[in-house]
Write a protein that holds these residues in place. Sequence first.
Motif, PDB file in Angstrom:
ATOM      1  N   ILE A  78      59.508 -12.754 -68.513  1.00  0.00           N
ATOM      2  CA  ILE A  78      58.454 -11.962 -69.158  1.00  0.00           C
ATOM      3  C   ILE A  78      57.873 -10.954 -68.178  1.00  0.00           C
ATOM      4  N   ARG A  79      57.691 -11.360 -66.928  1.00  0.00           N
ATOM      5  CA  ARG A  79      57.147 -10.438 -65.924  1.00  0.00           C
ATOM      6  C   ARG A  79      58.110  -9.282 -65.668  1.00  0.00           C
ATOM      7  N   GLU A  80      59.411  -9.567 -65.614  1.00  0.00           N
ATOM      8  CA  GLU A  80      60.390  -8.507 -65.408  1.00  0.00           C
ATOM      9  C   GLU A  80      60.380  -7.521 -66.578  1.00  0.00           C
ATOM     10  N   LEU A  81      60.274  -8.059 -67.796  1.00  0.00           N
ATOM     11  CA  LEU A  81      60.231  -7.193 -68.967  1.00  0.00           C
ATOM     12  C   LEU A  81      58.950  -6.363 -68.983  1.00  0.00           C
ATOM     13  N   ALA A  82      57.844  -6.970 -68.595  1.00  0.00           N
ATOM     14  CA  ALA A  82      56.572  -6.242 -68.529  1.00  0.00           C
ATOM     15  C   ALA A  82      56.658  -5.093 -67.532  1.00  0.00           C
ATOM     16  N   ASP A  83      57.323  -5.335 -66.387  1.00  0.00           N
ATOM     17  CA  ASP A  83      57.489  -4.274 -65.387  1.00  0.00           C
ATOM     18  C   ASP A  83      58.290  -3.113 -65.964  1.00  0.00           C
ATOM     19  N   TRP A  84      59.315  -3.431 -66.759  1.00  0.00           N
ATOM     20  CA  TRP A  84      60.122  -2.358 -67.361  1.00  0.00           C
ATOM     21  C   TRP A  84      59.272  -1.526 -68.313  1.00  0.00           C
ATOM     22  N   PHE A  85      58.481  -2.175 -69.154  1.00  0.00           N
ATOM     23  CA  PHE A  85      57.657  -1.430 -70.111  1.00  0.00           C
ATOM     24  C   PHE A  85      56.624  -0.560 -69.397  1.00  0.00           C
ATOM     25  N   ARG A  86      56.090  -1.041 -68.280  1.00  0.00           N
ATOM     26  CA  ARG A  86      55.111  -0.233 -67.546  1.00  0.00           C
ATOM     27  C   ARG A  86      55.735   1.031 -66.975  1.00  0.00           C
ATOM     28  N   SER A  87      57.050   1.016 -66.773  1.00  0.00           N
ATOM     29  CA  SER A  87      57.732   2.158 -66.149  1.00  0.00           C
ATOM     30  C   SER A  87      58.440   3.053 -67.156  1.00  0.00           C
ATOM     31  N   ASN A  88      58.319   2.738 -68.452  1.00  0.00           N
ATOM     32  CA  ASN A  88      59.040   3.481 -69.465  1.00  0.00           C
ATOM     33  C   ASN A  88      58.123   3.788 -70.657  1.00  0.00           C
ATOM     34  N   PRO A  89      58.427   4.866 -71.407  1.00  0.00           N
ATOM     35  CA  PRO A  89      57.547   5.260 -72.514  1.00  0.00           C
ATOM     36  C   PRO A  89      57.690   4.410 -73.766  1.00  0.00           C
TER      37      PRO A  89
END
Length: 255
Positions: free
Chosen positions: A30-41
Amino acid sequence: MLEIFARAGAQGVELFAAKQHLDYANRVAIRELADWFRSNPLEPFSMHAPLYPDSEMGRAGAPAVNLIHPDKSRRIDAMDEIKRALEAAELIPFRFMVIHLGERDDQWSPRSLEHSLTALEHLKAFAGPLGVKLLIENLQNEVTRPQNILEILHVGHFDSIGVCLDVGHANLTGGTASALAELKPYIRSAHLHDNHGERDEHLWPGEGTIAWEETMKELKTAPQTPAGVLEIHYSLGDSPEEVTTKMSKAFSLLD
């Protein structure tokens, strides 16, 4: 896959809380996915509640997540499983959790109304501090017929709970037009797929019998214009060219 969606022009995505697809109990994932969303629109717009607690969608015998099951222990287990999925909102800021009330053959009764009210009140209280609102999805059971969803919302005074209109399910249970007429003020999201009125095929819009021009016109006039979430069954045999052609035809109907 998320990067492909973003490049294709999707504004948001609905995450499916199925452990073989997204292990919502795995904080590292979940943390890895959250990091992706923070870096993408691309927005994590919503999450679909788990349907089974295991990683095999019940094929090994695990019972379904059923919030209105006659057995109290099953209802408690279902609420606990959905709360585990909701906890992902601590890291991934999705707006809505799409909830199933019952399974396909569950009937409408005073008892199913009571269990629905209890489950929604409990989950609403848990989801609120996480910034998540609940959406009831219309299924193929009696409990989630439009008139019964309205009774649940009105009896429970659930002003903050909305509806996820599954257009395909509506086509199988009384018609899309009547579902829209009754539920439009409460619709916050819409699952878009097609069928021939006989089974839940999850076809691309335009491949079945749904009147998409009228359906989209009504959805666009909802008080809160809902998100359109494509829920398409896929075939591993489809070539990229075939998928592109089907997608282009579907988008022309949904525009």
